[in-house]
Each structure stands twice: as structure tokens, then as C-alpha cells.
Design a protein around this motif. Sequence first.
Motif, PDB file in Angstrom:
ATOM      1  N   VAL A 132     -60.228 -49.227  30.367  1.00 49.58           N
ATOM      2  CA  VAL A 132     -61.498 -48.854  30.983  1.00 49.58           C
ATOM      3  C   VAL A 132     -61.186 -48.242  32.350  1.00 49.58           C
ATOM      4  CG1 VAL A 132     -63.736 -49.649  31.817  1.00 49.58           C
ATOM      5  CG2 VAL A 132     -62.744 -50.660  29.758  1.00 49.58           C
ATOM      6  N   VAL A 133     -61.628 -47.016  32.538  1.00 47.33           N
ATOM      7  CA  VAL A 133     -61.343 -46.258  33.757  1.00 47.33           C
ATOM      8  C   VAL A 133     -62.010 -46.919  34.959  1.00 47.33           C
ATOM      9  CG1 VAL A 133     -61.593 -44.011  34.900  1.00 47.33           C
ATOM     10  CG2 VAL A 133     -61.114 -44.118  32.451  1.00 47.33           C
ATOM     11  N   ARG A 134     -61.230 -47.040  36.042  1.00 49.39           N
ATOM     12  CA  ARG A 134     -61.707 -47.620  37.303  1.00 49.39           C
ATOM     13  C   ARG A 134     -61.812 -46.519  38.359  1.00 49.39           C
ATOM     14  NH1 ARG A 134     -57.429 -52.514  36.966  1.00 49.39           N
ATOM     15  NH2 ARG A 134     -58.480 -53.662  35.309  1.00 49.39           N
ATOM     16  N   PRO A 135     -62.529 -46.760  39.426  1.00 48.32           N
ATOM     17  CA  PRO A 135     -62.631 -45.751  40.497  1.00 48.32           C
ATOM     18  C   PRO A 135     -61.231 -45.382  41.010  1.00 48.32           C
ATOM     19  CG  PRO A 135     -64.227 -47.504  40.870  1.00 48.32           C
ATOM     20  CD  PRO A 135     -63.351 -47.950  39.729  1.00 48.32           C
ATOM     21  N   GLY A 136     -60.986 -44.083  41.176  1.00 46.39           N
ATOM     22  CA  GLY A 136     -59.709 -43.598  41.701  1.00 46.39           C
ATOM     23  C   GLY A 136     -58.659 -43.333  40.628  1.00 46.39           C
ATOM     24  N   ASP A 137     -58.936 -43.740  39.378  1.00 48.23           N
ATOM     25  CA  ASP A 137     -57.974 -43.498  38.302  1.00 48.23           C
ATOM     26  C   ASP A 137     -57.895 -42.019  37.953  1.00 48.23           C
ATOM     27  OD1 ASP A 137     -57.114 -46.090  37.827  1.00 48.23           O
ATOM     28  OD2 ASP A 137     -58.548 -46.463  36.196  1.00 48.23           O
ATOM     29  N   THR A 138     -56.721 -41.610  37.534  1.00 44.05           N
ATOM     30  CA  THR A 138     -56.509 -40.293  36.940  1.00 44.05           C
ATOM     31  C   THR A 138     -55.758 -40.537  35.646  1.00 44.05           C
ATOM     32  OG1 THR A 138     -54.351 -39.943  37.970  1.00 44.05           O
ATOM     33  CG2 THR A 138     -56.300 -39.194  39.220  1.00 44.05           C
ATOM     34  N   LYS A 144     -48.891 -43.544  33.887  1.00 45.62           N
ATOM     35  CA  LYS A 144     -47.749 -44.132  34.592  1.00 45.62           C
ATOM     36  C   LYS A 144     -47.833 -45.660  34.571  1.00 45.62           C
ATOM     37  CE  LYS A 144     -45.199 -43.827  38.932  1.00 45.62           C
ATOM     38  NZ  LYS A 144     -45.134 -43.214  40.252  1.00 45.62           N
ATOM     39  N   LYS A 145     -49.006 -46.183  34.860  1.00 44.07           N
ATOM     40  CA  LYS A 145     -49.208 -47.633  34.924  1.00 44.07           C
ATOM     41  C   LYS A 145     -48.925 -48.301  33.572  1.00 44.07           C
ATOM     42  CE  LYS A 145     -52.837 -50.964  36.143  1.00 44.07           C
ATOM     43  NZ  LYS A 145     -54.229 -51.070  36.604  1.00 44.07           N
ATOM     44  N   HIS A 146     -49.275 -47.605  32.480  1.00 43.44           N
ATOM     45  CA  HIS A 146     -49.129 -48.187  31.139  1.00 43.44           C
ATOM     46  C   HIS A 146     -47.926 -47.621  30.377  1.00 43.44           C
ATOM     47  CE1 HIS A 146     -52.777 -50.559  31.339  1.00 43.44           C
ATOM     48  NE2 HIS A 146     -53.297 -49.562  32.039  1.00 43.44           N
ATOM     49  N   ILE A 175     -60.707 -45.263  27.323  1.00 47.85           N
ATOM     50  CA  ILE A 175     -59.783 -44.290  26.738  1.00 47.85           C
ATOM     51  C   ILE A 175     -58.706 -45.023  25.950  1.00 47.85           C
ATOM     52  CG2 ILE A 175     -60.171 -42.522  28.496  1.00 47.85           C
ATOM     53  CD1 ILE A 175     -57.543 -43.349  29.773  1.00 47.85           C
ATOM     54  N   ARG A 176     -58.196 -44.338  24.946  1.00 46.85           N
ATOM     55  CA  ARG A 176     -57.133 -44.880  24.114  1.00 46.85           C
ATOM     56  C   ARG A 176     -55.794 -44.690  24.806  1.00 46.85           C
ATOM     57  NH1 ARG A 176     -57.869 -41.539  18.852  1.00 46.85           N
ATOM     58  NH2 ARG A 176     -55.862 -42.469  18.421  1.00 46.85           N
ATOM     59  N   LEU A 177     -54.929 -45.693  24.664  1.00 43.95           N
ATOM     60  CA  LEU A 177     -53.580 -45.612  25.247  1.00 43.95           C
ATOM     61  C   LEU A 177     -52.550 -45.327  24.159  1.00 43.95           C
ATOM     62  CD1 LEU A 177     -53.684 -48.636  27.705  1.00 43.95           C
ATOM     63  CD2 LEU A 177     -54.012 -46.235  28.230  1.00 43.95           C
TER      64      LEU A 177
END
Length: 177
Positions: A132-138, A144-146, A175-177
Motif C-alpha cells: 500500500v503506497v504511503r506518502p513520499g513513495d515512488t 529498492k525497499k522490497h 500495487i503488486r510486488l
Amino acid sequence: MTAGVTGAGVLLGPASPAQAAKQVNWDVVAKCESGGRWHINTGNGYHGGLQFSRSTWKANGGGKYAPTADKASKAEQIAIANKLYSKRGLSPWPTCGKKAGVYKATTAKKAAKKATAKKSAVAKKASGKTYVVRPGDTLASIAKKHHVKGGWRTLFALNKKTVKSPSMIFTGQRIRL
């Protein structure tokens, strides 16, 4: 037929880094400009395969080869074209510079494209996880994080139905990872 429109060597600024990295296929430009006839002089004020005006030819060093481009070799005309291109890009050839195939794909570029396509094909398999997209995510920061193979491009490909542009994701979007 416009390589000399601006007169005697007016400079509009240096080539961009993207221009500097590209290699022009001058045969494509010449085919458009002069039918690929490197020694043409039709009397219209432009000469050679790339249709240089006399002033542009001389202002860019062509005079060391010949008085006009049509009297110079193909290689000499290309040398002057490359010099002019480094200063002004393809603007001296406003029509023919836009033709398909004007830029040569270098071997390194082809290899990189092929590798990216291969990685992308392998990476397009979703892990089954979502985020789930959080504020500031791109997409890049999420990838990169996942540790998503293929980075943001893979995330974009996996989510094409819900993500219309890689630069437009929204807080709360899944979004799907």
C-alpha cells in the motif's frame, strides 16, 4: 537542404549529453537531403550529400578539404557534419534530421536493451505480495525497499492496469510486488 540556413557558423550552444552519446547515421540524412549523392551540386546554393551552404562548410573547417562540400569526399563531409552536430545537434537538418534511423544503435546500447528486456521478462512474475503506497513513495523507492528485480520498471510492468504512469502513484493505492 538546410545545413546552411543560419549563415557562417552561428552557435546555438553545446550539444546535450544525450546528443553527445548518440551517433548519427549520416547515410540516412544524405539519402533524404540529396538522394545519397555525396558529390551533388544542383546549383541551389547547397552542396554535397548533406547539403552544406558554402558559408557553413567553410565556417566549420570544410575549406581545409575543398572549397565546397560536393568537391570533398564522403568521409570529409561527415567529419564536418560531426563538427557541426556537436555544436547544434540536428537543427541544421530540420526535416531530414527527424527521419527514422538517423541515430545508430551502438552495440553497447543494443546489449543493454537486450539485458534489460531479459531481466524484465524474468522479473515480471509477481511475488504474490502487495504494498500500500504511503506518502513520499515512488516506484523506485518501493522497488529498492522490497528488493524487486528490475526495479521500478518491473513494478510498473506488473501494475500497468492500475498505474498509468510510473511517476503517478497515489497514497493508499495497492500495487503488486
